[in-house]
Scaffold this active site. Sequence first.
Site, mmCIF file in Angstrom:
data_model
loop_
_atom_site.group_PDB
_atom_site.id
_atom_site.type_symbol
_atom_site.label_atom_id
_atom_site.label_comp_id
_atom_site.label_asym_id
_atom_site.label_seq_id
_atom_site.Cartn_x
_atom_site.Cartn_y
_atom_site.Cartn_z
ATOM 1 N N CYS A 158 -8.861 100.517 41.666
ATOM 2 C CA CYS A 158 -8.043 99.467 42.290
ATOM 3 C C CYS A 158 -6.583 99.874 42.450
ATOM 4 O O CYS A 158 -5.826 99.222 43.166
ATOM 5 C CB CYS A 158 -8.138 98.180 41.488
ATOM 6 N N ASN B 244 -11.883 90.526 45.585
ATOM 7 C CA ASN B 244 -11.268 91.794 45.169
ATOM 8 C C ASN B 244 -11.794 92.915 46.072
ATOM 9 O O ASN B 244 -12.947 93.317 45.949
ATOM 10 C CB ASN B 244 -11.630 92.051 43.700
ATOM 11 N N HIS C 8 -2.319 93.054 42.674
ATOM 12 C CA HIS C 8 -3.740 93.321 42.926
ATOM 13 C C HIS C 8 -4.528 92.019 42.759
ATOM 14 O O HIS C 8 -4.282 91.246 41.826
ATOM 15 C CB HIS C 8 -4.235 94.378 41.939
HETATM 16 O O1 UT7 Z 1 -10.146 95.010 39.876
HETATM 17 C C1 UT7 Z 1 -10.396 95.883 38.833
HETATM 18 C C2 UT7 Z 1 -10.187 95.308 37.504
HETATM 19 N N1 UT7 Z 1 -11.064 94.204 37.265
HETATM 20 C C3 UT7 Z 1 -10.607 93.093 36.763
HETATM 21 O O2 UT7 Z 1 -9.426 92.961 36.570
HETATM 22 C C4 UT7 Z 1 -11.601 92.037 36.405
HETATM 23 C C5 UT7 Z 1 -11.312 91.540 35.014
HETATM 24 N N2 UT7 Z 1 -12.295 90.593 34.501
HETATM 25 C C6 UT7 Z 1 -12.436 89.352 35.012
HETATM 26 O O3 UT7 Z 1 -11.830 88.993 35.998
HETATM 27 C C7 UT7 Z 1 -13.308 88.376 34.243
HETATM 28 O O4 UT7 Z 1 -13.644 88.941 32.996
HETATM 29 C C8 UT7 Z 1 -14.628 87.995 34.976
HETATM 30 C C9 UT7 Z 1 -14.310 87.139 36.184
HETATM 31 C C10 UT7 Z 1 -15.406 89.221 35.368
HETATM 32 C C11 UT7 Z 1 -15.478 87.147 34.028
HETATM 33 O O5 UT7 Z 1 -14.745 86.011 33.613
HETATM 34 P P1 UT7 Z 1 -14.626 85.661 32.069
HETATM 35 O O6 UT7 Z 1 -13.846 84.423 31.971
HETATM 36 O O7 UT7 Z 1 -14.088 86.865 31.346
HETATM 37 O O8 UT7 Z 1 -16.115 85.363 31.694
HETATM 38 P P2 UT7 Z 1 -16.977 85.968 30.500
HETATM 39 O O9 UT7 Z 1 -17.529 87.288 30.882
HETATM 40 O O10 UT7 Z 1 -16.204 85.864 29.234
HETATM 41 O O11 UT7 Z 1 -18.151 84.935 30.434
HETATM 42 C C12 UT7 Z 1 -17.922 83.562 30.022
HETATM 43 C C13 UT7 Z 1 -19.225 82.797 30.204
HETATM 44 C C14 UT7 Z 1 -20.444 83.496 29.605
HETATM 45 O O12 UT7 Z 1 -21.323 82.505 29.148
HETATM 46 P P3 UT7 Z 1 -21.408 82.149 27.579
HETATM 47 O O13 UT7 Z 1 -21.772 83.421 26.893
HETATM 48 O O14 UT7 Z 1 -20.029 81.675 27.211
HETATM 49 O O15 UT7 Z 1 -22.437 81.072 27.521
HETATM 50 C C15 UT7 Z 1 -21.055 84.197 30.789
HETATM 51 O O16 UT7 Z 1 -22.438 84.427 30.618
HETATM 52 O O17 UT7 Z 1 -19.506 82.648 31.599
HETATM 53 C C16 UT7 Z 1 -20.801 83.200 31.893
HETATM 54 N N3 UT7 Z 1 -20.736 83.827 33.219
HETATM 55 C C17 UT7 Z 1 -20.963 83.163 34.351
HETATM 56 N N4 UT7 Z 1 -21.320 81.889 34.580
HETATM 57 C C18 UT7 Z 1 -21.479 81.520 35.886
HETATM 58 C C19 UT7 Z 1 -20.407 85.115 33.515
HETATM 59 N N5 UT7 Z 1 -20.431 85.285 34.841
HETATM 60 C C20 UT7 Z 1 -20.786 84.098 35.382
HETATM 61 C C21 UT7 Z 1 -20.977 83.651 36.696
HETATM 62 N N6 UT7 Z 1 -21.319 82.366 36.914
HETATM 63 N N7 UT7 Z 1 -20.808 84.469 37.769
#
Ligand code: UT7
Length: 333
Positions: free
Chosen positions: A118, A288, A258
């Site tokens: 990125c 993104n 970004h």
């Molecule tokens: O561009 C290059 C660099 N990349 C980035 O900067 C991306 C950085 N990361 C992120 O933006 C975030 O971590 C994500 C958007 C990828 C994920 O968001 P998050 O708030 O960190 O979610 P998480 O992985 O901590 O998951 C929270 C909950 C989980 O459920 P439980 O375990 O709390 O019951 C996941 O299973 O949300 C669930 N979950 C979803 N639910 C609905 C994960 N993905 C999804 C989804 N829809 N797509």
Amino acid sequence: MQTTKIRAAITAVGGYVPETVLSNKDLEKLVDTNDEWIISRTGIRERRILREPGKATSDMAVKAVENLLEKRGISADEIDLLIVCTVTPDLIFPATANLVTHKLGTSKPWGFDLAAACSSFLYGLQVGAQFIQSGTHKKVVVCGVDKMSAIVDYTDRNTCIIFGDGGGCVLLEPTEEDNGIMDAILCSDGAGAEFLHQKAGGSLKPPTHETIDAREHFVYQEGKTVFKFATTNMADVSKKIMDRNELGSDDVSWLIPHQANKRIIDYTAEIMGLPEDKILMNIERYGNTTSGTLPLLLWDYEKELNKGDNLILATFGGGFTWGSMYIRWAYNS
Ligand code: UT7
């Protein structure tokens, strides 16, 4: 005798996004997710996808460069160097830059691809600027374009909701005025590679039936860990470039961050002390686009940018790679 400092200034911007829209509602049909979760956790409502068979990253780059050339009123033969920043090249080799120049109908510019996930476009801007500042090149085009849909697993809800296709480009030309690219801080730490990468397809793990069955040709991301590093590092490096250039929050006209996650952007702006109306954002519409996010912001908001405005560009991505750049805008469009 005093010599005048030559800087590289952005003198034109081009962009392109494919027509096909992939909305959060569309993704609800592919994976277990929902519109409300995606918007509240990322800020994304929809992204663009390059659907046409036989079309690739080079085709989007060509459209963006054609857009730039038309706006600047020059031909492709006038470009000295073309850098294509991407993690989704058309082919492993030759470079996408070669394919783009050929499709533009010229063999005049030399060129190469640059991959820093990125952060590719920011790295590319800094590389391109060196050729201008040295006086050896007069017109350098830096593209940031990705066809993320080619490497996104649409059965993985952790990644498929984030990425989209598209990109843009800028023209760098020499200026003796007190504007252009003023400063840059670029960073990398390979210890972060394990958290965001594509497992197979390179020389470490060439493609086999097994790598395909294991879905290893797609983006792999440990979202939470990447989020933590992205938030801290993008904010730190943006504050650092402000301090190094003695810029207070009132001196910064625009933050051009970004577009990975709105929450990361908001935190960066908070650390920089910037109000919401100074943050450029289009994550809602494009998601993104990896190398494409920064040039797409410049393209979308070009009319808002005035000569003399102080811009801070900031990025974070796989590698890990991150950085910030201070640009004093060089023209009114
Ligand atoms: O561009 C290059 C660099 N990349 C980035 O900067 C991306 C950085 N990361 C992120 O933006 C975030 O971590 C994500 C958007 C990828 C994920 O968001 P998050 O708030 O960190 O979610 P998480 O992985 O901590 O998951 C929270 C909950 C989980 O459920 P439980 O375990 O709390 O019951 C996941 O299973 O949300 C669930 N979950 C979803 N639910 C609905 C994960 N993905 C999804 C989804 N829809 N797509």
